[in-house]
Design a protein around this motif. Structure first.
Motif, short mmCIF file in Angstrom:
data_model
loop_
_atom_site.label_atom_id
_atom_site.label_comp_id
_atom_site.label_asym_id
_atom_site.label_seq_id
_atom_site.Cartn_x
_atom_site.Cartn_y
_atom_site.Cartn_z
N ILE A 1 -2.74 5.46 -19.29
CA ILE A 1 -1.63 4.82 -18.58
C ILE A 1 -2.05 4.61 -17.13
O ILE A 1 -2.42 5.58 -16.45
N PRO A 2 -1.98 3.38 -16.61
CA PRO A 2 -2.37 3.13 -15.21
C PRO A 2 -1.52 3.95 -14.24
O PRO A 2 -0.30 4.07 -14.40
N LEU A 3 -2.19 4.52 -13.23
CA LEU A 3 -1.54 5.38 -12.25
C LEU A 3 -1.35 4.60 -10.95
O LEU A 3 -2.27 3.95 -10.46
N TYR A 4 -0.15 4.71 -10.37
CA TYR A 4 0.18 4.05 -9.10
C TYR A 4 0.69 5.09 -8.12
O TYR A 4 1.60 5.87 -8.44
N VAL A 5 0.11 5.09 -6.93
CA VAL A 5 0.47 6.06 -5.90
C VAL A 5 1.50 5.43 -4.97
O VAL A 5 1.35 4.29 -4.54
N THR A 6 2.55 6.17 -4.65
CA THR A 6 3.63 5.64 -3.82
C THR A 6 4.09 6.68 -2.81
O THR A 6 4.10 7.88 -3.11
N ASP A 7 4.48 6.21 -1.63
CA ASP A 7 5.09 7.09 -0.64
C ASP A 7 6.59 7.23 -0.86
O ASP A 7 7.25 7.96 -0.12
N SER A 8 7.14 6.53 -1.84
CA SER A 8 8.58 6.58 -2.08
C SER A 8 9.01 7.81 -2.87
O SER A 8 10.18 8.16 -2.88
N LEU A 9 8.07 8.46 -3.55
CA LEU A 9 8.37 9.72 -4.23
C LEU A 9 8.13 10.86 -3.24
O LEU A 9 7.03 11.01 -2.71
N THR B 1 0.82 -1.20 0.00
CA THR B 1 0.00 0.00 0.00
C THR B 1 0.86 1.26 0.00
O THR B 1 0.52 2.27 -0.60
N TYR B 2 2.00 1.18 0.66
CA TYR B 2 2.88 2.34 0.79
C TYR B 2 3.96 2.36 -0.29
O TYR B 2 4.41 3.42 -0.71
N ALA B 3 4.42 1.17 -0.71
CA ALA B 3 5.48 1.06 -1.70
C ALA B 3 5.06 0.06 -2.77
O ALA B 3 5.47 -1.11 -2.75
N PRO B 4 4.22 0.46 -3.71
CA PRO B 4 3.66 -0.48 -4.68
C PRO B 4 4.69 -1.01 -5.68
O PRO B 4 4.40 -1.96 -6.40
N GLU B 5 5.88 -0.40 -5.72
CA GLU B 5 6.88 -0.85 -6.68
C GLU B 5 7.17 -2.34 -6.54
O GLU B 5 7.43 -3.02 -7.53
N SER B 6 7.14 -2.86 -5.31
CA SER B 6 7.46 -4.26 -5.07
C SER B 6 6.39 -5.20 -5.61
O SER B 6 6.65 -6.38 -5.81
N GLU B 7 5.19 -4.68 -5.86
CA GLU B 7 4.12 -5.53 -6.35
C GLU B 7 3.84 -5.33 -7.83
O GLU B 7 3.55 -6.28 -8.55
N VAL B 8 3.93 -4.10 -8.33
CA VAL B 8 3.45 -3.82 -9.68
C VAL B 8 4.55 -3.68 -10.71
O VAL B 8 4.26 -3.71 -11.91
N PHE B 9 5.81 -3.52 -10.29
CA PHE B 9 6.89 -3.34 -11.26
C PHE B 9 7.63 -4.67 -11.42
O PHE B 9 8.22 -5.19 -10.48
N PRO C 1 -13.60 12.29 -9.95
CA PRO C 1 -13.25 11.01 -9.32
C PRO C 1 -11.75 10.90 -9.05
O PRO C 1 -10.93 11.56 -9.70
N MET C 2 -11.39 10.04 -8.10
CA MET C 2 -9.99 9.79 -7.79
C MET C 2 -9.30 9.21 -9.03
O MET C 2 -9.75 8.22 -9.60
N PRO C 3 -8.19 9.80 -9.49
CA PRO C 3 -7.54 9.31 -10.71
C PRO C 3 -6.95 7.91 -10.53
O PRO C 3 -6.32 7.61 -9.52
N THR C 4 -7.18 7.07 -11.50
CA THR C 4 -6.55 5.74 -11.56
C THR C 4 -5.73 5.58 -12.82
O THR C 4 -5.04 4.57 -12.99
N GLU C 5 -5.79 6.57 -13.71
CA GLU C 5 -5.01 6.55 -14.94
C GLU C 5 -4.94 7.97 -15.50
O GLU C 5 -5.66 8.87 -15.06
N SER C 6 -4.07 8.14 -16.48
CA SER C 6 -4.02 9.39 -17.23
C SER C 6 -3.61 9.06 -18.65
O SER C 6 -2.61 8.36 -18.87
N HIS D 1 3.50 2.19 -16.67
CA HIS D 1 3.22 2.70 -15.33
C HIS D 1 3.37 4.22 -15.30
O HIS D 1 4.26 4.78 -15.94
N LEU D 2 2.48 4.84 -14.54
CA LEU D 2 2.63 6.25 -14.17
C LEU D 2 2.69 6.31 -12.65
O LEU D 2 1.71 6.00 -11.98
N PHE D 3 3.87 6.65 -12.11
CA PHE D 3 4.06 6.69 -10.66
C PHE D 3 3.96 8.14 -10.17
O PHE D 3 4.62 9.03 -10.71
N VAL D 4 3.16 8.36 -9.13
CA VAL D 4 3.03 9.67 -8.51
C VAL D 4 2.92 9.48 -7.00
O VAL D 4 2.63 8.37 -6.52
#
Length: 315
Positions: free
Chosen positions: A293-301, A29-37, A285-290, A255-258
């Protein structure tokens, strides 16, 4: 297995480390890179890769009874390396005995907390790398992308409260994680040990979560950075469209990481709508893409990047 394209969660599951799997699932949930990349395991901890740096050049057509020169691609051989991710844990026996939820809960909670910090740091490494050269770890996108041709400026021109959004192509010939020794993360068994202190000692339980992880970047146009995003200069769909236009035809970001602020700014930039004339203005609505391109929210940025001049790498 060596040719599989897997996430860190996938490869950890394959190696049967149930405790590590649970931890990654909690932390994603906090660092999606480990699951989606995605990435792939390698037998050792390093491997050599061929990177095409230029396509063949030469005439396309020829006249009758004439030849054309023999042409070839330009290649560069690079060594991709994994680095040892190590999360050390130690819990005092007294803390375990005092825990009202039991020792197993206390140990699992400690493992989760340590792993959360480490996987967020892994995500941070994915973007920012090791700029100081004093810490171990792989170079990140900030060191690997081409700032001369693969970046868009959101417009902030001062300060240190900026952020970036990243469009990345996650494919074996573009950008991918690599996992050393054919494994993901491994959580070992908790072991009791006496810890020495000044003229004394105490009994504690020790463990660690560890594995070899690296980042392979095999194409200069594998990533585009939208930088200098701030409250006054938000991320918008138009900026994402500008960034997409920098990728060659047929090279589509996966991927679009923000970060959370970037997603909120993108949401606020979109036109609000109403369902009927009698309904109050509805928030977008809450963005899920742009731009598809699928959007992924991360606390690492981070939201504390320094303003960076266009055409230069920095953070």
């Amino acid at each position: 297995m060596a040719d599989s394209f897997l996430t860190l969660l996938d490869i950890t599951k394959m190696n049967g480390s149930d405790q590590a799997v649970g931890i990654i699932e909690e932390v994603r949930t906090y660092a999606p890179e480990s699951e989606v990349f995605g990435g792939r395991p390698i037998r050792g901890t390093t491997y050599k890769g061929l990177v095409r740096t230029a396509l063949p050049a030469g005439p396309t057509f020829r006249a009758a009874n004439t030849g054309t020169p023999v042409v070839k691609s330009t290649w560069d051989q690079r060594i991709n390396q994994t680095f040892f991710l190590d999360a050390q844990m130690r819990v005092d026996e007294m803390v375990l005995d005092a825990c009202e939820f039991g020792a197993e809960w206390a140990l699992a909670n400690e493992a989760l907390g340590v792993a959360k910090e480490k996987l967020i740091a892994l995500g941070y490494q994915f973007y920012y790398g090791n700029p100081s050269k004093t810490d171990f770890g792989f170079p990140g996108l900030c060191q690997l992308y081409d700032p001369a041709t693969m970046e868009i400026d959101a417009g902030e021109t001062s300060g240190s409260l900026c952020s970036s959004a990243w469009l990345v192509v996650n494919k074996p010939d573009c950008a991918e994680f690599i996992y050393g020794n054919n494994q993901g993360l491994q959580l070992k068994q908790w072991v009791a040990q006496y810890i020495p202190t000044a003229n004394a000692q105490y009994r504690a339980f020790l463990n660690n979560l560890s594995g070899y992880v690296g980042l392979s970047f095999n194409y200069t146009k594998s990533a585009c950075r939208i930088k200098n995003i701030s409250l006054a200069h938000p991320l918008t769909d138009a900026l994402v469209a500008d960034a997409l236009a920098l990728f060659p035809v047929g090279v589509v970001p996966t991927h679009l990481f923000v970060n959370r602020t970037g997603r909120r700014l993108l949401q606020k930039s979109r036109v609000s709508t109403t369902q009927t004339t009698n309904v109050a203005l509805q928030y977008a609505p809450m963005p899920t893409e742009s731009n598809g391109i699928p959007l992924y929210v991360t606390d690492s940025l981070t939201q504390t990047e320094n303003y960076v001049v266009l055409g230069t790498a920095g953070f």
